[in-house]
Design an enzyme around this catalytic site. Structure first.
Site, PDB file in Angstrom:
ATOM      1  N   ARG A 173       0.825  -1.202   0.000  1.00 49.23           N
ATOM      2  CA  ARG A 173       0.000   0.000   0.000  1.00 49.23           C
ATOM      3  C   ARG A 173       0.864   1.260   0.000  1.00 49.23           C
ATOM      4  O   ARG A 173       2.026   1.239   0.383  1.00 49.23           O
ATOM      5  CB  ARG A 173      -0.919   0.006   1.224  1.00 49.23           C
ATOM      6  CG  ARG A 173      -2.036  -1.017   1.170  1.00 49.23           C
ATOM      7  CD  ARG A 173      -2.943  -0.913   2.393  1.00 49.23           C
ATOM      8  NE  ARG A 173      -2.231  -1.167   3.642  1.00 49.23           N
ATOM      9  CZ  ARG A 173      -1.810  -0.233   4.476  1.00 49.23           C
ATOM     10  NH1 ARG A 173      -2.060   1.041   4.224  1.00 49.23           N
ATOM     11  NH2 ARG A 173      -1.170  -0.550   5.579  1.00 49.23           N
ATOM     12  N   LYS A 318      -8.499  -2.343   1.345  1.00 48.65           N
ATOM     13  CA  LYS A 318      -8.382  -1.444   2.488  1.00 48.65           C
ATOM     14  C   LYS A 318      -9.157  -0.140   2.281  1.00 48.65           C
ATOM     15  O   LYS A 318      -9.557   0.498   3.258  1.00 48.65           O
ATOM     16  CB  LYS A 318      -6.903  -1.145   2.774  1.00 48.65           C
ATOM     17  CG  LYS A 318      -6.127  -2.372   3.266  1.00 48.65           C
ATOM     18  CD  LYS A 318      -6.777  -3.009   4.498  1.00 48.65           C
ATOM     19  CE  LYS A 318      -5.924  -4.128   5.070  1.00 48.65           C
ATOM     20  NZ  LYS A 318      -6.574  -4.824   6.201  1.00 48.65           N
ATOM     21  N   HIS A 337     -10.325  -4.078  12.980  1.00 53.26           N
ATOM     22  CA  HIS A 337      -9.255  -4.705  12.195  1.00 53.26           C
ATOM     23  C   HIS A 337      -8.768  -5.917  12.982  1.00 53.26           C
ATOM     24  O   HIS A 337      -7.812  -5.842  13.735  1.00 53.26           O
ATOM     25  CB  HIS A 337      -8.112  -3.711  11.969  1.00 53.26           C
ATOM     26  CG  HIS A 337      -7.071  -4.222  11.027  1.00 53.26           C
ATOM     27  ND1 HIS A 337      -5.767  -3.796  11.051  1.00 53.26           N
ATOM     28  CD2 HIS A 337      -7.146  -5.138  10.025  1.00 53.26           C
ATOM     29  CE1 HIS A 337      -5.078  -4.417  10.116  1.00 53.26           C
ATOM     30  NE2 HIS A 337      -5.902  -5.232   9.477  1.00 53.26           N
ATOM     31  N   SER A 355       0.695  -6.475  11.062  1.00 53.94           N
ATOM     32  CA  SER A 355       1.288  -7.463  10.164  1.00 53.94           C
ATOM     33  C   SER A 355       2.458  -8.176  10.835  1.00 53.94           C
ATOM     34  O   SER A 355       3.326  -7.548  11.447  1.00 53.94           O
ATOM     35  CB  SER A 355       1.773  -6.766   8.888  1.00 53.94           C
ATOM     36  OG  SER A 355       2.327  -7.689   8.001  1.00 53.94           O
ATOM     37  N   LYS A 359      -1.883 -12.740  13.452  1.00 49.14           N
ATOM     38  CA  LYS A 359      -3.339 -12.585  13.488  1.00 49.14           C
ATOM     39  C   LYS A 359      -4.038 -13.613  12.591  1.00 49.14           C
ATOM     40  O   LYS A 359      -4.970 -14.293  13.014  1.00 49.14           O
ATOM     41  CB  LYS A 359      -3.706 -11.159  13.062  1.00 49.14           C
ATOM     42  CG  LYS A 359      -5.193 -10.886  12.962  1.00 49.14           C
ATOM     43  CD  LYS A 359      -5.456  -9.399  12.953  1.00 49.14           C
ATOM     44  CE  LYS A 359      -4.750  -8.685  11.840  1.00 49.14           C
ATOM     45  NZ  LYS A 359      -5.363  -8.930  10.505  1.00 49.14           N
ATOM     46  N   THR A 360      -3.569 -13.722  11.349  1.00 49.43           N
ATOM     47  CA  THR A 360      -4.175 -14.680  10.426  1.00 49.43           C
ATOM     48  C   THR A 360      -3.890 -16.110  10.848  1.00 49.43           C
ATOM     49  O   THR A 360      -4.770 -16.974  10.840  1.00 49.43           O
ATOM     50  CB  THR A 360      -3.669 -14.430   8.991  1.00 49.43           C
ATOM     51  OG1 THR A 360      -4.055 -13.119   8.576  1.00 49.43           O
ATOM     52  CG2 THR A 360      -4.246 -15.445   8.019  1.00 49.43           C
ATOM     53  N   ASP A 374      -9.603 -10.880   9.093  1.00 50.15           N
ATOM     54  CA  ASP A 374      -9.025  -9.533   9.060  1.00 50.15           C
ATOM     55  C   ASP A 374      -9.968  -8.382   9.403  1.00 50.15           C
ATOM     56  O   ASP A 374      -9.556  -7.438  10.066  1.00 50.15           O
ATOM     57  CB  ASP A 374      -8.441  -9.292   7.659  1.00 50.15           C
ATOM     58  CG  ASP A 374      -7.520  -8.088   7.603  1.00 50.15           C
ATOM     59  OD1 ASP A 374      -6.647  -7.966   8.486  1.00 50.15           O
ATOM     60  OD2 ASP A 374      -7.655  -7.279   6.679  1.00 50.15           O
ATOM     61  N   ARG A 439       1.514 -12.412  -1.114  1.00 44.63           N
ATOM     62  CA  ARG A 439       0.177 -12.587  -0.542  1.00 44.63           C
ATOM     63  C   ARG A 439      -0.638 -13.615  -1.323  1.00 44.63           C
ATOM     64  O   ARG A 439      -0.411 -13.843  -2.505  1.00 44.63           O
ATOM     65  CB  ARG A 439      -0.589 -11.265  -0.581  1.00 44.63           C
ATOM     66  CG  ARG A 439       0.003 -10.152   0.275  1.00 44.63           C
ATOM     67  CD  ARG A 439      -0.528 -10.213   1.683  1.00 44.63           C
ATOM     68  NE  ARG A 439      -0.073  -9.117   2.511  1.00 44.63           N
ATOM     69  CZ  ARG A 439      -0.609  -8.799   3.681  1.00 44.63           C
ATOM     70  NH1 ARG A 439      -1.633  -9.516   4.149  1.00 44.63           N
ATOM     71  NH2 ARG A 439      -0.143  -7.804   4.392  1.00 44.63           N
TER      72      ARG A 439
END
Length: 655
Positions: A173, A318, A337, A355, A359-360, A374, A439
């Site tokens: 991003r 996003k 988030h 990141s 989390k994932t 997410d 990704r």
């Protein structure tokens, strides 16, 4: 057939004669011949005909019946979305690939100007007014694979069946190029100034960029249009339209948004929000507010987003998340988030983390139902996933550590910027040649234990993840409500910096609400909503360190994933609620004295450091970084008496 044994060939082989039938033709009657006279006719039989999502309709003829009316309205809606602000009508649009158009298509013109138009129309005939814009509408993954491989360099099918693509020069991003229109409403509502992710632009500049994007898209032979949904909560579902120039972007959003049924698509109507992704085309750097050739612009009043100068697909995902961070709190719904999963007994857990914090990985647990990885909403009747897919980091991905994510990378999945072996097309997930930010985007149904529809009851546990490369935060701490708000607003993790004189030092990173780049209001608004919901539903807050122990990065070691999973399991089961706790210095965190399956000595980080003075020095250093970061929030009062603000400040580090 018969052999003529009386005659021999020169090479000694018997001559073969074919008996002549009465019809004087040879035929094989073992199967019925195909009903085709040419190869083209034969190929036409290969594909079963079906009704397109948007049938081609001649609007000049009389149309009767509700189905025809809906098709007409659908094409008019798409045409209106692509309408320029300076032309009398929208472009001529027709559904289908121009490469497959056998005859002059029927066309649809926008019947009216865009509802937000502010520039008076004028007659201006150009070449673009004489061409068709072909709309490839809600294509299937298989069709998008074909489009990508035929038309987009860098698109390949990998050995697992996933589509490997390249996002161009931008592999992440561009937050400094993101702009939000500041008008009379947003100037009062949104968070502006120091620490805010919202960089202002005016309405006129947005319209200039919008015109540039729409003109580019309409100059193409074909564009891809996705009509999809956000939010699995049926009471708060949003309709979104994504117009893009690349099949890769269309497939990405097909995976990441909620996919409508044919019936829902037929009755889709006018979208609530539209994205114009003209990322292959740069913005004009001489335009006011532009600081590079990239610009990502959101206009909340017009309900539109424009992307110029970046092909990184995550900008679309996003951008929609930013929209939800604006719309949902206005409905008293908390946008989060976070990852989210649910146990077999209905206990829901939220996972916050920047990141690289896990989390994932931790929310994707084969022993629990995955609600999402997410983005979520927490309303008065529970939690709901905003998206219809997952966007997982692939660097160093392995089947052993993350089997569910590994197995989800198959046909239909988009792999961004990965490196693969040229011949067998096997992906090397350790290779960072293109970027470290590789990704995978796949539909949430690709996770075997995904909960469909992606909704659940109120959360029982709120888990804040931090990868502490300083090595001074405990592997797990139980938080009171004020501490949960403090650490939620702080949004801490630590990254490993580059080398200087051969020494690697951690760098503290703070991102308010664990997603500062996407929030629209002041962080304390989201924190106050979180505290209210946690208090009302009796949820418990936890701080889990997935980073280092026994020293900072370079001297200590990363906490084993197996130990972190044991900690998370103990939170889910309620085991940790009944543990005995000890309070730490500086941060005042409650840490358990023992936990089954986790070495007791690592639960208090001071025990793992050989040099106790170095531990204390590092602990004070991190506490100071927390305090310095929080200075930007101290002047923002919550409530009329601001008591809550004082409680949050006291919950921070004390020296």
């Amino acid at each position: 057939m018969a052999l003529n044994n009386g005659m021999a060939m020169n090479n000694g082989l018997a001559k073969i004669e074919t008996q002549k039938l009465k019809e004087e033709i040879c035929h094989d009657d073992s199967a019925v011949p195909v009903k085709a006279h040419t190869l083209d006719e034969l190929h036409s039989l290969q594909v079963k005909k079906s009704n397109p999502n948007t049938p081609i309709i001649d609007l000049q003829q009389s149309i009767f019946g509700s189905e025809a009316d809906k098709n007409k309205q659908q094409l008019e809606s798409i045409s209106a979305s692509l309408a320029s602000l300076t032309r009398e009508t929208g472009p001529k649009v027709v559904r289908g690939d121009p490469a497959k158009q056998a005859e002059t298509p029927k066309v649809v013109h926008a019947s009216h100007q865009h509802q937000h138009q502010q520039i008076p129309p004028f007659s201006n005939i150009t070449d673009s007014a004489l061409k068709f814009t072909h709309i490839l509408y809600n294509l299937s993954p298989a069709e998008l694979y074909e489009q990508a491989i035929q038309n987009e360099k860098g698109s390949f099918i990998t050995s697992s069946g996933a589509l490997a693509t390249l996002s161009g020069a931008k592999t992440g991003r561009s937050p400094r190029d993101k702009r939000v229109v500041k008008d009379d409403t947003t100037s009062e509502e949104l968070w502006w100034g120091k620490g805010s992710p919202n960089i202002e632009m005016d309405e006129q500049t947005f319209l200039i960029n919008r015109e540039r994007a729409v003109d580019y898209l309409c100059s193409l032979e074909k564009v891809y249009v996705n009509d999809q949904f956000l939010n699995w909560d049926p009471m708060n579902k949003l309709k979104v339209r994504i117009v893009s120039a690349r099949a890769y972007h269309s497939l990405f959003m097909h995976n990441m948004c909620i996919r409508p049924t044919p019936e829902e698509l037929e009755n889709f109507g006018t979208p609530d929000f539209t994205i114009y992704n003209a990322g292959k085309f740069p913005c004009n750097r001489y335009t006011h507010y532009m600081t590079s050739s990239t610009s990502i612009d959101i206009n909340l009043a017009r309900k539109e987003m424009v992307i110029l100068g970046t092909q990184y697909a995550g900008e679309m995902k996003k951008g929609l998340f930013s929209l939800m961070h604006y719309l949902m709190p206005k409905r008293q719904i908390l946008s989060l988030h976070s990852g989210c999963n649910m146990g077999k007994d209905g206990d829901v857990a939220l996972f916050f983390g920047l990141s690289g914090t896990g989390k994932t990985t931790l929310s994707t647990d084969h022993n629990r139902y995955l609600i999402g990885d997410d983005e979520h909403c927490w309303s008065d009747h529970g939690v709901s996933n905003i998206e219809g897919g997952c966007y997982a980091k692939c660097i160093d991905l392995s089947r052993e550590k993350e089997p569910d994510i590994w197995n989800a990378i198959k046909f239909g999945t988009v792999l961004e910027n990965v490196v693969f072996e040229e011949h067998i097309r096997e992906v090397d997930y350790t290779d960072k040649s293109v970027t470290e930010n590789t990704r995978a985007a796949y539909p949430i149904e690709y996770i075997p234990n995904a909960k469909i529809p992606c909704v659940g009851p109120h959360p029982k546990n709120v888990i804040l993840l931090a990868c502490d490369a300083f090595g001074v935060l405990p592997p797990v701490s139980k938080l009171n409500l004020a501490q949960t708000m403090y650490h939620f607003i702080s949004g801490y993790t630590a990254l490993v910096a580059g080398t200087e004189d051969g020494i690697k030092e951690p760098t503290a990173t703070f991102s308010a609400c664990f997603g500062a780049a996407f929030i629209m209001f002041h962080p304390t608004k989201y924190a106050a909503m979180l505290a209210e919901k946690m208090q009302k539903q009796g949820a418990t807050g936890w701080l889990v360190n997935t980073g280092w122990s026994g020293g900072s990065y370079g001297s200590g070691s990363r906490i084993k994933l197996a130990h972190t999973r044991k900690i998370i399991d103990a939170i889910h089961s309620g085991e940790l609620l009944n543990a005995n706790y000890t309070k730490t210095e500086v941060f005042g965190l409650e840490i358990p004295n023992e936990l089954k399956g986790v070495p007791s000595e690592i639960l208090d980080p001071v025990n793992t450091w050989p040099n106790k003075d170095a531990y204390k020095e590092t602990l004070l250093k991190l506490g100071g970084l927390f305090r310095k970061n929080f200075e930007v929030f101290t002047n923002h009062k919550i409530g009329t008496d601001s008591n809550l603000t004082e409680e949050i400040l006291v919950a921070g580090p004390n020296f």
